[in-house]
Design an enzyme around this catalytic site. Structure first.
Site, PDB file in Angstrom:
ATOM      1  N   ARG A 123       0.834  -1.201   0.000  1.00 11.26           N
ATOM      2  CA  ARG A 123       0.000   0.000   0.000  1.00 11.26           C
ATOM      3  C   ARG A 123       0.875   1.259   0.000  1.00 11.26           C
ATOM      4  NH1 ARG A 123      -3.798  -1.558   5.026  1.00 11.26           N
ATOM      5  NH2 ARG A 123      -1.821  -2.482   5.677  1.00 11.26           N
ATOM      6  N   LYS A 164       1.554   1.870   7.231  1.00 10.02           N
ATOM      7  CA  LYS A 164       1.868   1.048   8.393  1.00 10.02           C
ATOM      8  C   LYS A 164       2.757   1.798   9.378  1.00 10.02           C
ATOM      9  CE  LYS A 164       0.699  -2.333   9.373  1.00 10.02           C
ATOM     10  NZ  LYS A 164      -0.524  -2.596  10.175  1.00 10.02           N
ATOM     11  N   TYR A 201      -1.045   4.523  10.546  1.00 10.18           N
ATOM     12  CA  TYR A 201      -1.427   3.575  11.596  1.00 10.18           C
ATOM     13  C   TYR A 201      -0.234   3.381  12.522  1.00 10.18           C
ATOM     14  CZ  TYR A 201      -5.606   2.159   8.963  1.00 10.18           C
ATOM     15  OH  TYR A 201      -6.814   2.141   8.316  1.00 10.18           O
ATOM     16  N   HIS A 205      -0.792   1.642  16.173  1.00 15.34           N
ATOM     17  CA  HIS A 205      -1.058   0.460  17.005  1.00 15.34           C
ATOM     18  C   HIS A 205       0.014   0.315  18.089  1.00 15.34           C
ATOM     19  CE1 HIS A 205      -4.295  -0.802  14.354  1.00 15.34           C
ATOM     20  NE2 HIS A 205      -3.494  -0.708  13.328  1.00 15.34           N
ATOM     21  N   GLU A 230      -5.855   4.947  13.636  1.00 13.62           N
ATOM     22  CA  GLU A 230      -6.805   4.056  14.308  1.00 13.62           C
ATOM     23  C   GLU A 230      -7.506   4.680  15.515  1.00 13.62           C
ATOM     24  OE1 GLU A 230      -2.844   3.114  16.329  1.00 13.62           O
ATOM     25  OE2 GLU A 230      -3.529   3.544  14.292  1.00 13.62           O
ATOM     26  N   ASP A 271     -21.553 -10.886  20.805  1.00 12.59           N
ATOM     27  CA  ASP A 271     -21.203  -9.508  21.145  1.00 12.59           C
ATOM     28  C   ASP A 271     -21.811  -9.168  22.498  1.00 12.59           C
ATOM     29  OD1 ASP A 271     -20.101  -6.944  19.370  1.00 12.59           O
ATOM     30  OD2 ASP A 271     -21.460  -6.350  20.982  1.00 12.59           O
ATOM     31  N   LEU A 310     -12.314  -4.945  19.357  1.00 13.98           N
ATOM     32  CA  LEU A 310     -11.429  -3.782  19.353  1.00 13.98           C
ATOM     33  C   LEU A 310     -11.800  -2.856  20.495  1.00 13.98           C
ATOM     34  CD1 LEU A 310      -9.284  -1.929  17.928  1.00 13.98           C
ATOM     35  CD2 LEU A 310     -11.220  -0.845  16.785  1.00 13.98           C
ATOM     36  N   VAL A 353      -8.138 -11.037  13.703  1.00 13.46           N
ATOM     37  CA  VAL A 353      -8.089  -9.729  13.056  1.00 13.46           C
ATOM     38  C   VAL A 353      -7.602  -8.659  14.025  1.00 13.46           C
ATOM     39  CG1 VAL A 353      -9.418  -8.053  11.689  1.00 13.46           C
ATOM     40  CG2 VAL A 353      -9.969 -10.484  11.546  1.00 13.46           C
ATOM     41  N   ASP A 378      -3.146  -6.641  15.350  1.00 10.89           N
ATOM     42  CA  ASP A 378      -2.451  -5.353  15.399  1.00 10.89           C
ATOM     43  C   ASP A 378      -2.512  -4.729  16.789  1.00 10.89           C
ATOM     44  OD1 ASP A 378      -1.307  -4.918  12.843  1.00 10.89           O
ATOM     45  OD2 ASP A 378      -3.276  -4.468  12.011  1.00 10.89           O
ATOM     46  N   ASN A 387      -0.983  -7.285   8.870  1.00  8.54           N
ATOM     47  CA  ASN A 387      -1.467  -6.290   7.901  1.00  8.54           C
ATOM     48  C   ASN A 387      -2.320  -6.992   6.847  1.00  8.54           C
ATOM     49  OD1 ASN A 387       0.883  -7.543   6.868  1.00  8.54           O
ATOM     50  ND2 ASN A 387       1.275  -5.848   5.471  1.00  8.54           N
TER      51      ASN A 387
END
Length: 369
Positions: A15, A76, A95, A97, A119, A199, A241, A268, A271, A301
Site C-alpha cells: 500500500r 503502516k 497507523y 497500534h 486508528e 457480542d 477492538l 483480526v 495489530d 497487515n
C-alpha cells in the site's frame, strides 16, 4: 507544506500513503508540495510517472524524503529504521497500534516527533473512520483466508465452508459484532456457512438481527457462551477492538484442546495484540502456524494482501485529514477538530492518548495542543 510519502518497507506491504489523485488535490487545489519516494506505488500499479504528472517530486531515497518533509504520510507503523529518521517537530500520520508495541512507542518518544494515529481518529457517531475501511476489508478477508486455511493442504480439517447438498456447512463463530464482525458475517453467509456472532452489546445484536434475520445467529457474549461455541466451531474470527488499547484475550490456550482438530482461528485484532492467548503476529509470506492442532492465521497487515483495493479505500478516508493538517498545521487542525485530535498519540516525547498510555504503563499528557 512539504508532504512526504515514503515507500512502505514492512514485509509484503504494497500500500501507499497517497494515491496520484490525492497528490493532485494537495498540489493543484491546495498549493502544497509532495515528495514521493521512487517506486512507492509500483506494487499496486501507480508508477513514478503517474505521480510526476500530477505535480509530485520523485525522490530516490527514504533518507532524503524524511529529511526534507514536514508531514510524513504512511500506511503502516514506522519500522525501527524509519523511527530513527523521524525528528523533533516533524508530523507523522499513519497507523501506529502502539498498545502492543512498546519498542515502537519508545522510538517515537525518543524522536520528538508528533505522531497521529489513523486508528484512534474518531467521528460524530463514535466510530473510527480511518480504521473502518481496513476493518471492512479485514472482516471480508477473514472469511476467505479462513476458508483457505480449512483446506487440508493448509493444515485445516478439510471442511468446505459452504458445504454441498447432503453435507452440512462449516460453523463460523465471530467474536465481536462491530465493523470487522459484520463484514465477516456478510461474507460467511454469502458463502453458505452457518454463522454465529457473539457480542456484549444487545443493541448491536438487535441491529444485526434486523439486517440479516434468522440466517444469522446472534448470542450475547459471555465467557460461558464463547467456551460452549468453540467446541463445534470450524472457523473462529477474532473481531474485537478497544480503541487505542490492547485487545482483550477471549480464548485461552487450554480451551484449544476443546476445539475440533484442524479448526481455524483468524485473529483480526492482532495489530492490537490479538484476542487469542496463543496469537502472535505473522506475515503474508508465512501466515499460519499450529498450536495444539488448531491453525492460527494472525497476519498483522491483512488488508495489505489486497493492496490496491485497500489503498484506494484508505486514502478516500484519510485525504481530508491530510489536507487539513497541511493547510492549517497540526496544532490548529487538531484544535479545530476534536475527532482528529483524538488521533494524537505521541508529541514531543510524551504519550498523549489515555488508552495507549494505560496499555504501555506510562503517564500521559492530556493537553498537548
Amino acid at each position: 507544506m512539504l508532504i512526504g510519502v515514503p515507500a512502505e518497507i514492512k514485509v509484503h506491504e504494497y500500500r501507499v500513503g497517497m494515491t496520484p489523485a490525492g497528490v493532485r488535490e494537495a498540489v493543484a487545489s491546495h498549493g502544497h508540495r509532495v515528495l514521493v519516494q521512487s517506486g512507492a506505488g509500483a506494487g499496486i500499479g501507480f508508477s513514478d510517472q503517474d505521480y510526476l504528472r500530477v505535480g509530485a517530486e520523485i525522490v530516490q531515497t527514504a533518507e532524503e524524503l524524511f529529511e526534507r518533509a514536514a508531514l510524513i504520510v504512511k500506511v503502516k507503523e514506522p519500522q525501527p529504521v524509519e523511527c530513527g529518521r523521524l525528528r523533533d517537530g516533524q508530523v507523522l500520520f499513519t497507523y501506529l497500534h502502539l498498545a502492543p508495541d512498546p519498542a515502537q512507542a519508545e522510538a517515537l518518544l525518543a524522536s520528538g516527533c508528533t505522531a497521529i494515529a489513523y486508528e484512534t481518529v474518531t467521528d460524530e457517531r463514535h466510530g473510527l473512520p480511518l480504521l473502518a475501511p481496513m476493518s471492512e476489508i479485514a472482516g471480508r478477508m477473514s472469511i476467505q483466508v479462513g476458508a483457505a486455511s480449512l483446506e487440508k493442504a493448509h493444515g485445516g480439517s478439510g471442511v468446505l465452508l459452504g458445504g454441498v447438498p447432503g453435507v452440512e456447512p462449516a460453523k463460523v463463530v465471530i467474536l465481536g459484532g462491530g465493523v470487522v464482525g459484520t463484514n465477516a458475517a456478510r461474507m460467511g453467509l454469502g458463502l453458505g456457512a452457518d454463522v454465529l456472532v457473539l457480542d456484549r452489546s444487545m443493541a448491536r445484536l438487535v441491529e444485526l438481527d434486523s439486517v440479516y434475520g434468522p440466517r444469522l445467529k446472534t448470542v450475547f457474549a459471555t465467557a460461558e457462551a464463547i467456551e460452549r461455541h468453540l467446541t463445534d466451531a470450524d472457523l473462529v474470527v477474532g473481531a474485537v477492538l478497544v480503541p487505542g488499547a490492547a485487545a482483550p484475550k477471549l480464548v485461552r490456550r487450554d480451551q484449544l484442546k476443546t476445539m475440533k482438530p484442524g479448526s481455524v482461528l483468524v485473529d483480526v485484532a492482532i495489530d492490537q495484540g490479538g484476542c487469542f492467548e496463543t496469537s502472535r503476529p505473522t506475515t503474508h509470506a508465512a501466515p499460519t502456524y499450529e498450536v495444539d492442532g488448531i491453525v492460527h492465521y494472525c497476519v498483522a497487515n491483512m488488508p495489505g494482501g489486497v493492496a490496491r483495493t485497500s489503498t484506494l479505500a484508505l486514502t478516500n478516508a484519510t485525504l481530508p485529514f491530510v489536507l487539513s493538517l497541511a493547510d492549517k498545521g497540526w496544532r490548529r487542525a487538531l484544535s479545530e477538530d476534536r475527532h482528529l485530535a483524538a488521533g494524537l498519540n505521541v508529541h514531543a516525547g510524551r504519550i498523549t492518548h489515555s488508552a495507549v498510555a494505560e496499555a504501555l504503563g506510562k503517564s500521559w499528557d492530556s493537553e498537548p495542543v
